[in-house]
Motif scaffolding. Structure first.
Motif, PDB file in Angstrom:
ATOM      1  N   TRP A 186       0.841  -1.201   0.000  1.00 58.80           N
ATOM      2  CA  TRP A 186       0.000   0.000   0.000  1.00 58.80           C
ATOM      3  C   TRP A 186       0.877   1.252   0.000  1.00 58.80           C
ATOM      4  N   PHE A 187       0.522   2.211  -0.874  1.00 62.17           N
ATOM      5  CA  PHE A 187       1.283   3.456  -0.991  1.00 62.17           C
ATOM      6  C   PHE A 187       0.336   4.650  -0.927  1.00 62.17           C
ATOM      7  N   PHE A 188       0.797   5.727  -0.298  1.00 56.42           N
ATOM      8  CA  PHE A 188       0.054   6.984  -0.310  1.00 56.42           C
ATOM      9  C   PHE A 188       1.061   8.122  -0.439  1.00 56.42           C
ATOM     10  N   SER A 189       0.841   8.979  -1.445  1.00 60.30           N
ATOM     11  CA  SER A 189       1.763  10.093  -1.741  1.00 60.30           C
ATOM     12  C   SER A 189       3.176   9.583  -1.980  1.00 60.30           C
ATOM     13  N   GLY A 190       3.275   8.423  -2.629  1.00 61.88           N
ATOM     14  CA  GLY A 190       4.577   7.868  -2.966  1.00 61.88           C
ATOM     15  C   GLY A 190       5.292   7.191  -1.811  1.00 61.88           C
ATOM     16  N   LYS A 191       4.640   7.088  -0.652  1.00 63.93           N
ATOM     17  CA  LYS A 191       5.278   6.509   0.531  1.00 63.93           C
ATOM     18  C   LYS A 191       4.664   5.155   0.852  1.00 63.93           C
ATOM     19  N   LEU A 192       5.533   4.173   1.119  1.00 70.49           N
ATOM     20  CA  LEU A 192       5.069   2.844   1.490  1.00 70.49           C
ATOM     21  C   LEU A 192       4.454   2.887   2.878  1.00 70.49           C
ATOM     22  N   ASP A 195       2.255  -2.089   7.900  1.00 66.84           N
ATOM     23  CA  ASP A 195       1.055  -2.703   8.456  1.00 66.84           C
ATOM     24  C   ASP A 195       0.567  -1.976   9.714  1.00 66.84           C
ATOM     25  N   LYS A 196       1.505  -1.407  10.491  1.00 57.41           N
ATOM     26  CA  LYS A 196       1.129  -0.763  11.751  1.00 57.41           C
ATOM     27  C   LYS A 196       0.559   0.641  11.550  1.00 57.41           C
ATOM     28  N   THR A 197       0.740   1.192  10.367  1.00 57.62           N
ATOM     29  CA  THR A 197       0.269   2.554  10.103  1.00 57.62           C
ATOM     30  C   THR A 197      -1.256   2.623  10.163  1.00 57.62           C
ATOM     31  N   ARG A 198      -1.776   3.642  10.841  1.00 60.68           N
ATOM     32  CA  ARG A 198      -3.219   3.881  10.853  1.00 60.68           C
ATOM     33  C   ARG A 198      -3.545   5.009   9.875  1.00 60.68           C
ATOM     34  N   LEU A 199      -4.753   4.998   9.374  1.00 63.17           N
ATOM     35  CA  LEU A 199      -5.146   6.014   8.392  1.00 63.17           C
ATOM     36  C   LEU A 199      -5.004   7.418   8.958  1.00 63.17           C
ATOM     37  N   GLN A 200      -5.271   7.587  10.246  1.00 61.22           N
ATOM     38  CA  GLN A 200      -5.170   8.919  10.846  1.00 61.22           C
ATOM     39  C   GLN A 200      -3.727   9.424  10.828  1.00 61.22           C
ATOM     40  N   ASP A 201      -2.747   8.494  10.776  1.00 62.90           N
ATOM     41  CA  ASP A 201      -1.337   8.900  10.725  1.00 62.90           C
ATOM     42  C   ASP A 201      -0.943   9.409   9.337  1.00 62.90           C
ATOM     43  N   THR A 202      -1.679   8.994   8.316  1.00 60.97           N
ATOM     44  CA  THR A 202      -1.335   9.380   6.942  1.00 60.97           C
ATOM     45  C   THR A 202      -1.910  10.737   6.561  1.00 60.97           C
ATOM     46  N   LYS A 203      -2.826  11.264   7.391  1.00 59.15           N
ATOM     47  CA  LYS A 203      -3.531  12.537   7.097  1.00 59.15           C
ATOM     48  C   LYS A 203      -4.294  12.461   5.777  1.00 59.15           C
ATOM     49  N   ILE A 204      -4.772  11.275   5.447  1.00 58.32           N
ATOM     50  CA  ILE A 204      -5.528  11.100   4.212  1.00 58.32           C
ATOM     51  C   ILE A 204      -6.917  11.711   4.377  1.00 58.32           C
ATOM     52  N   GLN A 205      -7.471  12.215   3.300  1.00 54.34           N
ATOM     53  CA  GLN A 205      -8.821  12.750   3.303  1.00 54.34           C
ATOM     54  C   GLN A 205      -9.711  11.861   2.437  1.00 54.34           C
ATOM     55  N   ASP A 207     -11.474  12.141  -0.184  1.00 57.80           N
ATOM     56  CA  ASP A 207     -11.437  12.146  -1.645  1.00 57.80           C
ATOM     57  C   ASP A 207     -10.106  11.648  -2.210  1.00 57.80           C
ATOM     58  N   PHE A 208      -9.154  11.339  -1.328  1.00 54.85           N
ATOM     59  CA  PHE A 208      -7.843  10.901  -1.792  1.00 54.85           C
ATOM     60  C   PHE A 208      -7.864   9.418  -2.166  1.00 54.85           C
ATOM     61  N   VAL A 209      -6.838   9.013  -2.902  1.00 56.76           N
ATOM     62  CA  VAL A 209      -6.763   7.626  -3.384  1.00 56.76           C
ATOM     63  C   VAL A 209      -5.492   6.969  -2.856  1.00 56.76           C
ATOM     64  N   ILE A 210      -5.646   5.735  -2.393  1.00 60.41           N
ATOM     65  CA  ILE A 210      -4.493   4.934  -1.974  1.00 60.41           C
ATOM     66  C   ILE A 210      -4.170   3.935  -3.072  1.00 60.41           C
ATOM     67  N   GLN A 211      -2.898   3.843  -3.413  1.00 64.58           N
ATOM     68  CA  GLN A 211      -2.451   2.912  -4.443  1.00 64.58           C
ATOM     69  C   GLN A 211      -2.073   1.574  -3.795  1.00 64.58           C
ATOM     70  N   VAL A 212      -2.482   0.489  -4.406  1.00 68.90           N
ATOM     71  CA  VAL A 212      -2.122  -0.840  -3.934  1.00 68.90           C
ATOM     72  C   VAL A 212      -1.431  -1.606  -5.063  1.00 68.90           C
ATOM     73  N   ILE A 213      -0.173  -1.926  -4.845  1.00 68.87           N
ATOM     74  CA  ILE A 213       0.569  -2.735  -5.804  1.00 68.87           C
ATOM     75  C   ILE A 213       0.319  -4.202  -5.481  1.00 68.87           C
ATOM     76  N   VAL A 214      -0.206  -4.912  -6.445  1.00 72.32           N
ATOM     77  CA  VAL A 214      -0.506  -6.337  -6.269  1.00 72.32           C
ATOM     78  C   VAL A 214       0.562  -7.150  -6.974  1.00 72.32           C
ATOM     79  N   SER A 215       1.319  -7.919  -6.210  1.00 72.78           N
ATOM     80  CA  SER A 215       2.347  -8.774  -6.805  1.00 72.78           C
ATOM     81  C   SER A 215       1.782 -10.164  -7.030  1.00 72.78           C
ATOM     82  N   GLN A 216       2.186 -10.772  -8.124  1.00 73.65           N
ATOM     83  CA  GLN A 216       1.700 -12.096  -8.467  1.00 73.65           C
ATOM     84  C   GLN A 216       2.480 -13.158  -7.703  1.00 73.65           C
TER      85      GLN A 216
END
Length: 221
Positions: A186-192, A195-205, A207-216
């Motif tokens: 999971w990435f937000f604003s280019g930062k990995l 697992d311990k990170t909470r959404l409130q720590d990311t200051k996400i709003q 309308d923002f989008v979180i990127q998820v890289i799915v590895s095969q």
């Protein structure tokens, strides 16, 4: 061609400027969190930093030394912190771990929250009692729809709260899309996001989008 006169020879001199180095100051940085922070949230924020910092610039052994020095400072063992800094040949231009350099000239910066708690730190006990006395509708974190964009090209929304951790969201995505948590990054604003990170720590709003890289997964025959 003739040989140049030895008197015309001008040797190349490389001047290395020695960076100023001051003793580690005993004063801890004072800072205020954007929201009243519990000790558990502070620990989570620190863990996130130490989990991700060595992945960027600098040398891992220096990051390890800085972490050990930060822990010593938190325990008010200034002498041990100074010994760790000296042993790792770390230079402190301003006497603070918030800006320092290794012997190769690499720059390291520690955020204030790794060196001291915020002035608006609240105890877990007080936070718990406050939530018990609150109205039932205020106990429950407000849910909202978080937009997630998978590297497969698919967009979807998850019902989340700001208190949810990335580990919880990975499990929710696993249930919803059958993607193993081990194959999600999971990435937000280019930062990995760890697992311990909470959404409130990311200051996400909302309308923002979180990127998820799915590895095969690797399939062996």
């Amino acid at each position: 061609m003739g040989v140049a006169n030895s008197r015309d020879y001008r040797p190349t001199i490389t001047v290395v400027l020695k960076r100023r180095n001051e003793p580690l100051k005993k004063d801890k940085p004072k800072w205020k969190s954007d929201y009243p922070m519990t000790e558990g949230q502070l620990r989570s924020k620190r863990d996130e930093f130490w989990d991700t910092a060595p992945a960027f610039d600098g040398r891992k052994e220096i990051w390890d030394a800085l972490k050990a020095a930060a822990v010593a400072i938190e325990c008010n063992d200034h002498q041990l912190a100074q010994a760790i800094v000296d042993g790792a040949s770390i230079t402190l231009p301003h006497g603070s771990l918030m800006e320092c350099y290794d012997e190769l000239g690499n720059r390291y910066q520690l955020p204030a929250y790794c060196l001291s708690p915020p002035v608006n730190l609240v105890s877990e006990c007080n936070d718990h009692n406050a939530s018990e006395n609150a109205e039932p509708q205020e106990k429950k974190e407000k849910e909202f729809q978080l937009k997630v964009r998978l590297s497969t090209g698919k967009d979807l929304r998850l019902s989340v709260t700001m208190a949810d951790s990335i580990r919880q969201l990975k499990k929710q995505l696993q249930i919803q899309e059958d993607i193993d948590t081990a194959h999600q990054r999971w990435f937000f604003s280019g930062k990995l996001l760890t697992d311990k990170t909470r959404l409130q720590d990311t200051k996400i709003q909302k309308d923002f989008v979180i990127q998820v890289i799915v590895s095969q997964p690797i399939v062996t025959s």
